[in-house]
Scaffold this motif. Sequence first.
Motif, PDB file in Angstrom:
ATOM      1  N   GLU A 175     -19.477  26.352  -3.100  1.00 23.25           N
ATOM      2  CA  GLU A 175     -18.684  25.220  -2.613  1.00 23.25           C
ATOM      3  C   GLU A 175     -19.466  23.907  -2.634  1.00 23.25           C
ATOM      4  O   GLU A 175     -18.953  22.867  -3.028  1.00 23.25           O
ATOM      5  CB  GLU A 175     -18.172  25.528  -1.198  1.00 23.25           C
ATOM      6  CG  GLU A 175     -17.300  24.427  -0.647  1.00 23.25           C
ATOM      7  CD  GLU A 175     -16.376  24.892   0.460  1.00 23.25           C
ATOM      8  OE1 GLU A 175     -15.643  25.887   0.265  1.00 23.25           O
ATOM      9  OE2 GLU A 175     -16.386  24.274   1.525  1.00 23.25           O
ATOM     10  N   ASP A 209     -15.736  16.202   4.404  1.00 23.15           N
ATOM     11  CA  ASP A 209     -15.123  17.177   5.310  1.00 23.15           C
ATOM     12  C   ASP A 209     -15.576  18.556   4.830  1.00 23.15           C
ATOM     13  O   ASP A 209     -15.977  18.712   3.686  1.00 23.15           O
ATOM     14  CB  ASP A 209     -13.592  17.032   5.236  1.00 23.15           C
ATOM     15  CG  ASP A 209     -12.865  17.969   6.196  1.00 23.15           C
ATOM     16  OD1 ASP A 209     -13.522  18.638   7.019  1.00 23.15           O
ATOM     17  OD2 ASP A 209     -11.624  18.029   6.112  1.00 23.15           O
ATOM     18  N   ARG A 210     -15.489  19.541   5.684  1.00 28.90           N
ATOM     19  CA  ARG A 210     -15.859  20.946   5.439  1.00 28.90           C
ATOM     20  C   ARG A 210     -17.358  21.189   5.476  1.00 28.90           C
ATOM     21  O   ARG A 210     -17.786  22.199   6.010  1.00 28.90           O
ATOM     22  CB  ARG A 210     -15.284  21.495   4.126  1.00 28.90           C
ATOM     23  CG  ARG A 210     -13.881  22.016   4.289  1.00 28.90           C
ATOM     24  CD  ARG A 210     -13.363  22.606   3.013  1.00 28.90           C
ATOM     25  NE  ARG A 210     -13.911  23.919   2.690  1.00 28.90           N
ATOM     26  CZ  ARG A 210     -13.530  25.044   3.252  1.00 28.90           C
ATOM     27  NH1 ARG A 210     -12.601  25.041   4.184  1.00 28.90           N
ATOM     28  NH2 ARG A 210     -14.057  26.194   2.905  1.00 28.90           N
ATOM     29  N   ALA A 250     -12.846  15.182  10.310  1.00 32.98           N
ATOM     30  CA  ALA A 250     -12.334  16.427   9.738  1.00 32.98           C
ATOM     31  C   ALA A 250     -10.966  16.710  10.339  1.00 32.98           C
ATOM     32  O   ALA A 250     -10.855  17.253  11.430  1.00 32.98           O
ATOM     33  CB  ALA A 250     -13.301  17.577  10.029  1.00 32.98           C
ATOM     34  N   HIS A 253     -15.318  15.629  -1.812  1.00 32.75           N
ATOM     35  CA  HIS A 253     -14.591  16.853  -1.455  1.00 32.75           C
ATOM     36  C   HIS A 253     -15.013  17.959  -2.401  1.00 32.75           C
ATOM     37  O   HIS A 253     -15.081  17.758  -3.606  1.00 32.75           O
ATOM     38  CB  HIS A 253     -13.078  16.653  -1.572  1.00 32.75           C
ATOM     39  CG  HIS A 253     -12.306  17.940  -1.547  1.00 32.75           C
ATOM     40  ND1 HIS A 253     -12.345  18.780  -0.464  1.00 32.75           N
ATOM     41  CD2 HIS A 253     -11.522  18.552  -2.475  1.00 32.75           C
ATOM     42  CE1 HIS A 253     -11.587  19.849  -0.722  1.00 32.75           C
ATOM     43  NE2 HIS A 253     -11.096  19.736  -1.939  1.00 32.75           N
ATOM     44  N   GLN A 268     -14.324  22.387  -2.516  1.00 31.84           N
ATOM     45  CA  GLN A 268     -13.823  23.554  -1.786  1.00 31.84           C
ATOM     46  C   GLN A 268     -13.615  24.711  -2.742  1.00 31.84           C
ATOM     47  O   GLN A 268     -12.869  24.616  -3.708  1.00 31.84           O
ATOM     48  CB  GLN A 268     -12.516  23.214  -1.060  1.00 31.84           C
ATOM     49  CG  GLN A 268     -12.055  24.320  -0.128  1.00 31.84           C
ATOM     50  CD  GLN A 268     -11.012  23.867   0.865  1.00 31.84           C
ATOM     51  OE1 GLN A 268     -10.571  22.716   0.841  1.00 31.84           O
ATOM     52  NE2 GLN A 268     -10.600  24.762   1.741  1.00 31.84           N
ATOM     53  N   ARG A 278      -7.882  21.485   0.868  1.00 32.44           N
ATOM     54  CA  ARG A 278      -7.859  20.092   1.345  1.00 32.44           C
ATOM     55  C   ARG A 278      -7.432  19.252   0.136  1.00 32.44           C
ATOM     56  O   ARG A 278      -8.259  18.700  -0.562  1.00 32.44           O
ATOM     57  CB  ARG A 278      -9.251  19.652   1.809  1.00 32.44           C
ATOM     58  CG  ARG A 278      -9.854  20.489   2.929  1.00 32.44           C
ATOM     59  CD  ARG A 278      -9.614  19.830   4.254  1.00 32.44           C
ATOM     60  NE  ARG A 278     -10.442  20.377   5.319  1.00 32.44           N
ATOM     61  CZ  ARG A 278     -10.245  21.558   5.911  1.00 32.44           C
ATOM     62  NH1 ARG A 278      -9.302  22.360   5.479  1.00 32.44           N
ATOM     63  NH2 ARG A 278     -11.014  21.936   6.905  1.00 32.44           N
TER      64      ARG A 278
END
Lengths: 134, 385
Positions: free
Chosen positions: B28, B56-57, B78, B107, B109, B336
């Motif tokens: 990721e 985020d994440r 987040a 980002h 993911q 996301r």
Amino acid sequence: MNTPLTPKASQVTTPFWEGTKQGELRIQRCNACARFYFQPRTSCRHCQSLDVEWRPVSGRATLASYVINRRPMWGTEPQVIALVELDEGPRLMTNIVEVAADPEALPLGMRLEVRFSERGDMSLPMFAPARGEA
Amino acid sequence: MGSMHHGGVVIVGAAETTELGTLPTTPERELHLDAARNALADAGLTTAGIDGIATDRAPVYEISDALGIRPRWFDGTAVGGCSFMVHVRHAAAAIAAGAVDTVLITHGQSGRSRVEAPPYVLDPSSPAGQFEQPYGALAPYSTFTVPVLAFLKSRGLTRRDLAEVVAAQREWAVPNPRALRRKPVTVDEVLDGPEVAYPFTKDMCCVVTDGGGALVLTSAERARDLDGAERHVYLLGSGEGAEGPLVSQMDDLTSFGPFRTASQEAFRTAGITHADVDHAMFYDAFAHLPLYMLEDTGFVGRGESGEFIRAGHTLPGGRLPMNTNGGGLSYTHTGRYGMFAIQEAVRQLRGEAVVQVPGARISFVQGVGYMFGAAGSLVLANVPG
């Protein structure tokens, strides 16, 4: 995951879960604005008053919305995952039981009444079509 | 102090990961980094030119450290899939205030393959762990979807209107080689597909993919020193809003307040009307979301969303070309999705989209966070103010 999830009471929600174990649905009511509210919290959802108390409610409700989950995370039977509106006002997520998992049998606005379903050492409020109610 | 809206802040770099889809060997974090490097190259910058970062994440300093950035500003907001709309808004405010010069938003993911992705954590004493998950509302398809019958009934719509959204968006995806679902589909075929959670069939639910994207933002003043001014995209307006963590406790099952709050703020700050908008991206994890958003953001009146889609207004050549990459329903959805909605808006405004909206000047982007939990809105344009 193949085991149904069991909720764990938190400090604020303990009266709710103690009630369900005794076959009683308890919801918080605000003494300042005279309204019931959910989910459990220390101050009123509507007016933030701290003057709130737990009250047993009728267990009668109306079907507001749902999905029929064909890909459940546990078990093989489809789950009717529903939102019901208690006669006292608050909305709860629940499962609809004692009825076919079929849209024909689940009209929105259908009258419901609470059932209690044991899971682990807890008891979950679920809802079934109301008996003998017009 | 500059202006955070009206073109005072510019998107000077935008890119997705080199690959999208099923990436079974890519961790990721590498998705964040690949997207970041692509966006920096797009901007003609190196990490040396970056003094702020948002993501985020992943913890924000994990990503900045991996890229060798020592930020003087960061934002780890987040709120699920609309975090990136909110990052753009927060970065713009910080740039305008002089708190930071140039911000990288990343980002990444591994939503499908879950390679070195954060584990799902179930907390049975959390609000959802007590009052939703025990009923089977775990996966988004059995949770985010639950209010839809109340929405449809309140508008006199049916599940056929959900299928209309899918079929309309598929038309945009068919020519797009990066889209995951590209087979033309009719409304009846969508309705006849395998049922996931009534009333939703498979194609009414988004794809699940691995990928990422990144943006580089700076002030209009600094942007003038960079090459490629003809590809710069300006922030005209923005907004954000939030409700709570439980879909069952939405204030109103048939209209999401944060869509209204965030979009009204975005239109107000941009100083434009709906008629000025040439192109829209409506975050579509499931087919009901564009219907809620069309109404809650004011593009159509209450109850008019179904007819608007049926009439073809969101198709190529339509009045409001919508989800022109195919959307989360057909293009990609890592979990996301908001970053990809912004990327497509930027491509359209640069004139670089696979299926280009001729002459697109202003794009409106509406995001949703978690499952009816939060919202973020952007008004972007290829001319300042």
